[in-house]
Design a protein around this motif. Structure first.
Motif, mmCIF file in Angstrom:
data_model
loop_
_atom_site.group_PDB
_atom_site.id
_atom_site.type_symbol
_atom_site.label_atom_id
_atom_site.label_comp_id
_atom_site.label_asym_id
_atom_site.label_seq_id
_atom_site.Cartn_x
_atom_site.Cartn_y
_atom_site.Cartn_z
ATOM 1 N N ARG A 1 0.818 -1.205 0.000
ATOM 2 C CA ARG A 1 0.000 0.000 0.000
ATOM 3 C C ARG A 1 0.856 1.261 0.000
ATOM 4 O O ARG A 1 0.554 2.224 -0.718
ATOM 5 N N TYR A 2 1.907 1.278 0.795
ATOM 6 C CA TYR A 2 2.738 2.486 0.856
ATOM 7 C C TYR A 2 3.353 2.796 -0.501
ATOM 8 O O TYR A 2 3.482 3.963 -0.890
ATOM 9 N N LEU A 3 3.724 1.739 -1.241
ATOM 10 C CA LEU A 3 4.317 1.954 -2.562
ATOM 11 C C LEU A 3 3.275 2.447 -3.553
ATOM 12 O O LEU A 3 3.529 3.382 -4.332
ATOM 13 N N ALA A 4 2.078 1.843 -3.532
ATOM 14 C CA ALA A 4 1.014 2.250 -4.445
ATOM 15 C C ALA A 4 0.594 3.692 -4.194
ATOM 16 O O ALA A 4 0.442 4.489 -5.127
ATOM 17 N N VAL A 5 0.434 4.053 -2.927
ATOM 18 C CA VAL A 5 0.001 5.408 -2.599
ATOM 19 C C VAL A 5 1.095 6.422 -2.921
ATOM 20 O O VAL A 5 0.821 7.515 -3.452
ATOM 21 N N SER A 6 2.341 6.088 -2.632
ATOM 22 C CA SER A 6 3.443 7.015 -2.918
ATOM 23 C C SER A 6 3.563 7.269 -4.419
ATOM 24 O O SER A 6 3.673 8.427 -4.854
ATOM 25 N N CYS A 7 3.552 6.202 -5.216
ATOM 26 C CA CYS A 7 3.672 6.364 -6.668
ATOM 27 C C CYS A 7 2.470 7.107 -7.234
ATOM 28 O O CYS A 7 2.609 7.945 -8.138
ATOM 29 N N SER A 8 1.277 6.818 -6.706
ATOM 30 C CA SER A 8 0.071 7.506 -7.174
ATOM 31 C C SER A 8 0.130 8.991 -6.856
ATOM 32 O O SER A 8 -0.265 9.829 -7.679
ATOM 33 N N THR A 9 0.613 9.319 -5.679
ATOM 34 C CA THR A 9 0.725 10.731 -5.293
ATOM 35 C C THR A 9 1.682 11.476 -6.218
ATOM 36 O O THR A 9 1.406 12.614 -6.641
ATOM 37 N N LEU A 10 2.789 10.857 -6.551
ATOM 38 C CA LEU A 10 3.732 11.475 -7.480
ATOM 39 C C LEU A 10 3.105 11.664 -8.856
ATOM 40 O O LEU A 10 3.292 12.701 -9.506
ATOM 41 N N LEU A 11 2.363 10.638 -9.306
ATOM 42 C CA LEU A 11 1.716 10.736 -10.613
ATOM 43 C C LEU A 11 0.669 11.840 -10.625
ATOM 44 O O LEU A 11 0.552 12.611 -11.589
ATOM 45 N N MET A 12 -0.103 11.950 -9.549
ATOM 46 C CA MET A 12 -1.104 13.005 -9.456
ATOM 47 C C MET A 12 -0.450 14.383 -9.401
ATOM 48 O O MET A 12 -0.959 15.348 -9.988
ATOM 49 N N ALA A 13 0.677 14.472 -8.696
ATOM 50 C CA ALA A 13 1.402 15.744 -8.644
ATOM 51 C C ALA A 13 1.882 16.145 -10.025
ATOM 52 O O ALA A 13 1.824 17.332 -10.402
ATOM 53 N N PHE A 14 2.352 15.149 -10.794
ATOM 54 C CA PHE A 14 2.743 15.453 -12.166
ATOM 55 C C PHE A 14 1.550 15.965 -12.963
ATOM 56 O O PHE A 14 1.675 16.917 -13.759
ATOM 57 N N GLY A 15 0.376 15.345 -12.772
ATOM 58 C CA GLY A 15 -0.816 15.787 -13.492
ATOM 59 C C GLY A 15 -1.161 17.235 -13.198
ATOM 60 O O GLY A 15 -1.480 18.011 -14.105
#
Length: 424
Positions: free
Chosen positions: A258-272
């Motif tokens: 979960r920590y990896l999925a949420v961290s990567c998702s947060t970075l992707l959303m920040a890029f968006g």
């Protein structure tokens, strides 16, 4: 991709009665298997049902108020495509052709009812497709059939009637705008057996491919003109979310920490958000006009929702009070989605009658009505949606081969209802 306004529309155009034209082309919910008319349904995930209800409400509010930030707070399109992808993958335990036929059977009859009414109104108002310069005449007139089988974008007159008429002259454009979703949904349904086959062999490549394609066709590196380009852009922008739904069903997401999925998702959303900050569309931060930002933000948002996804047979705690609303909205998702934008337009001539009431003739009264106009539309559209559910919702039952119901909110009826009230 510009879903804020259909091609040829002006973002700052102002229709009759002084009410700004609202965005029309977001989308909402998929015609999935609906719950029977009872409160608790084994096998239904009420968390997913709740998400679909929130998406429907948010879509109506967005199309009415036009608040761009709503596309960030809750990206309804990405959520709904993910839910549809998960349910479609679950259904593919049965033969693919029978599943596709079943999905189309649920999709088309409600569309036919809406199209019959909308086209009748357009023809009665004087629209002649064979003489419409935007269609070009000839074989292009067959595009009208897209109202009944949405393989492409259905045509519509950008202006019909006059600004002083009963409805604003852009009403046909507003009514037909949301139909892009049905086109995308149908092509996703047809493509799902192939997507599922690819996902089971190369899951991460299949999952991330739509984001890579969006970076190509959604940023202008490769330009595909016309409605073909819009259709391709829609497919790749939301293809990642659809495939996320498949990944959720297949249990792949649960294998990622979960920590990896949420961290990567947060970075992707920040890029968006970073991309959106430098590529504003006609409505600023509205992600519906910024394909790459829409794709990345929605993808990350959906990953987090599915990572924290509880499995509810019943709505817990205080959410239980909304059980009937959730059941009704899921049972009538297609009806609400198809009709809500036209009903928003219909609120205008109804509210305009307030100006002619004999006890509201002062300048102060008229000013008060004008200042509260948008909120009066907000209050009025929900009863109109309820009337549409009563008038047309039963078609969804016929399409699903169920007995027609007028108000399927899960409330107990008849003897069962009396027993529930009286107790043992």
């Amino acid at each position: 991709m510009t879903h804020g306004y259909p091609t040829g529309a002006s973002a700052d155009a102002t229709p009759a009665f002084g009410i700004p034209r609202q965005p029309v082309a977001e989308m909402p919910p998929a015609p999935e298997e609906q719950p029977p008319a009872r409160r608790s349904v084994p096998g239904r995930d009420r968390y997913l049902d709740l998400l679909r209800t929130l998406a429907l409400i948010r879509v109506v509010v967005y199309h009415l108020l036009g608040w761009a930030w709503l596309s960030i707070v809750f990206p309804s399109m990405g959520v709904m495509f993910a839910l549809a992808g998960s349910l479609m993958a679950r259904s593919l335990k049965r033969p693919a052709l029978s599943v596709i036929r079943g999905r189309l059977r649920r999709l088309l009859p409600p569309l036919w009812a809406f199209s019959a009414v909308a086209l009748t109104m357009m023809f009665a108002a004087g629209w002649k497709p064979s003489k419409d310069p935007d269609l070009g005449g000839g074989w292009h007139v067959v595009q009208v059939l897209d109202y009944f089988l949405p393989v492409g974008a259905p045509p519509y007159p950008e202006h019909l009637g006059s600004d002083s008429g009963l409805l604003d002259a852009s009403w046909a454009e507003q009514a037909a705008g949301p139909l892009w979703y049905l086109r995308a949904y149908m092509w996703f349904v047809i493509a799902t057996p192939l997507i599922l086959w690819a996902f089971r062999r190369v899951p991460w490549a299949t999952l991330l491919a739509p984001l890579a394609l969006t970076a190509v066709v959604g940023t202008g590196i490769v330009t595909i003109p016309g409605e073909t380009g819009n259709a391709v852009t829609d497919f790749v922008v939301f293809g990642g979310c659809w495939t996320l739904g498949i990944a959720h069903h297949e249990g792949v997401l649960q294998k990622v920490p979960r920590y990896l999925a949420v961290s990567c998702s947060t970075l992707l959303m920040a890029f968006g958000l970073w991309w959106a900050s430098g590529h504003h569309g006609p409505d600023g931060w509205d992600l519906n006009d910024i394909p790459l930002a829409q794709a990345t933000w929605s993808f990350g948002f959906v990953v987090i929702l599915l990572q924290y996804s509880p499995s509810w047979q019943e709505l817990p705690g205080r959410l239980a009070r909304y059980d009937r609303l959730v059941t009704l909205s899921n049972s009538r998702a297609m009806t609400i989605y198809l009709w809500h934008n036209l009903l928003i337009m219909l609120t205008v001539p109804i509210i305009d009658q307030l100006y002619s009431l004999p006890f509201l003739q002062s300048d102060t009264d008229a000013s008060a009505i004008t200042s509260a106009y948008t909120w009066l539309m907000f209050l009025l559209v929900w009863p109109l949606i309820a009337l549409a559910i009563l008038a047309f919702g039963w078609i969804e039952d016929l399409a699903a081969k169920r007995s027609p119901r007028l108000w399927p909110d899960g409330a107990p009826r008849g003897r069962a209802k009396r027993h529930a009230v009286a107790g043992p």
